[in-house]
Design a protein around this motif. Structure first.
Motif: not given
Ligand SMILES: C[S@@+](CC[C@H](N)C(=O)[O-])C[C@H]1O[C@@H](n2cnc3c(N)ncnc32)[C@H](O)[C@@H]1O
Length: 210
Positions: A14, A94-96, A129-130, A159
């Motif tokens: 992460g 996360t969120d990248s 997640r990413v 999701d």
């Protein structure tokens, strides 16, 4: 190559912020899993010089082909992971990631091998997640059973939402989606490809019925 290579083991889970891999600021980072010979990745990187691209491919001959394209076209917005995408997904923050591609993944046609398919609950959760909310995840296959499998898994995943509204949306490759070697192989062998696009939904977004 060392300048372009990203080694997942260098990062704890992460912690990899992919925008930091590029020498100049990028407006987003797009990820291609299993890029094969890299024709889609190179064409996208050429078309979007302001986007950073990470390509993940353990097959070294494919990596070599992509490197030729990178060199010949002076692409400075490409980084490469020569390994299993699962390792990269674990270390990404996360969120990248702003867009993802999974084109003609190995279909593992025998029933007892189906669990080796990239699409499955663990990798779908890792991608969720990413990917940032609203990110598109494009996938393609020329394998009828894997198509059904992709749709079964993705349309029941909380999701993601499937973006197709009419048959042409999945039968016809969008103009901004460069073709790949495996797409041509499938067409030559009489296996028409399907092009599936999904959106990463926000946590409170209501999912359309499949
Ligand atoms: C059938 S080929 C398709 C190549 C390319 N996407 C195309 O459309 O021409 C599937 C590719 O996925 C790669 N691959 C398989 N498992 C992978 C994994 N876990 N992570 C990254 N790449 C993977 C293989 O090495 C192979 O190059």
């Amino acid at each position: 190559m060392p300048r372009l290579q990203v080694i997942p083991a260098d990062y704890a889970n992460g912690t990899l912020e992919p925008r930091g891999l590029f020498e100049t600021a990028v407006r987003g980072v797009w990820l291609e899993i299993g890029f094969g010979a890299g024709e889609h990745l190179a064409a996208m990187a050429k078309a979007h010089p302001d986007v950073g691209f990470i390509g993940c491919e353990p097959f070294i001959n494919g990596v070599a082909r992509l490197l030729v394209e990178v060199e010949q076209n002076g692409l400075d917005n490409v980084r490469i992971v020569v390994d299993d995408a699962g390792l990269l997904l674990d270390c990404l923050a996360t969120d990248s990631i702003d867009r993802a591609f999974l084109l003609f993944p190995d279909p593992w046609p025998k029933r007892r091998h189906n669990k080796r398919r990239f699409i499955g609950p663990n990798n779908i959760a890792a991608m969720a997640r990413v990917l940032v909310t609203g990110a598109h995840w494009r996938m393609a296959t020329d394998h009828r059973d894997y198509c059904r499998w992709m749709l079964d898994h993705m349309t029941t995943a909380p999701d993601f939402g499937w973006l197709a509204r009419r048959p042409g949306d999945w039968r016809i490759r969008p103009e901004d989606w460069p073709p790949t070697r495996y797409e041509s192989k499938g067409i030559e062998a009489g296996r028409p490809p399907v092009f599936l696009s999904f959106e990463r939904l926000s946590p409170n977004q209501v999912k359309d019925a499949p």
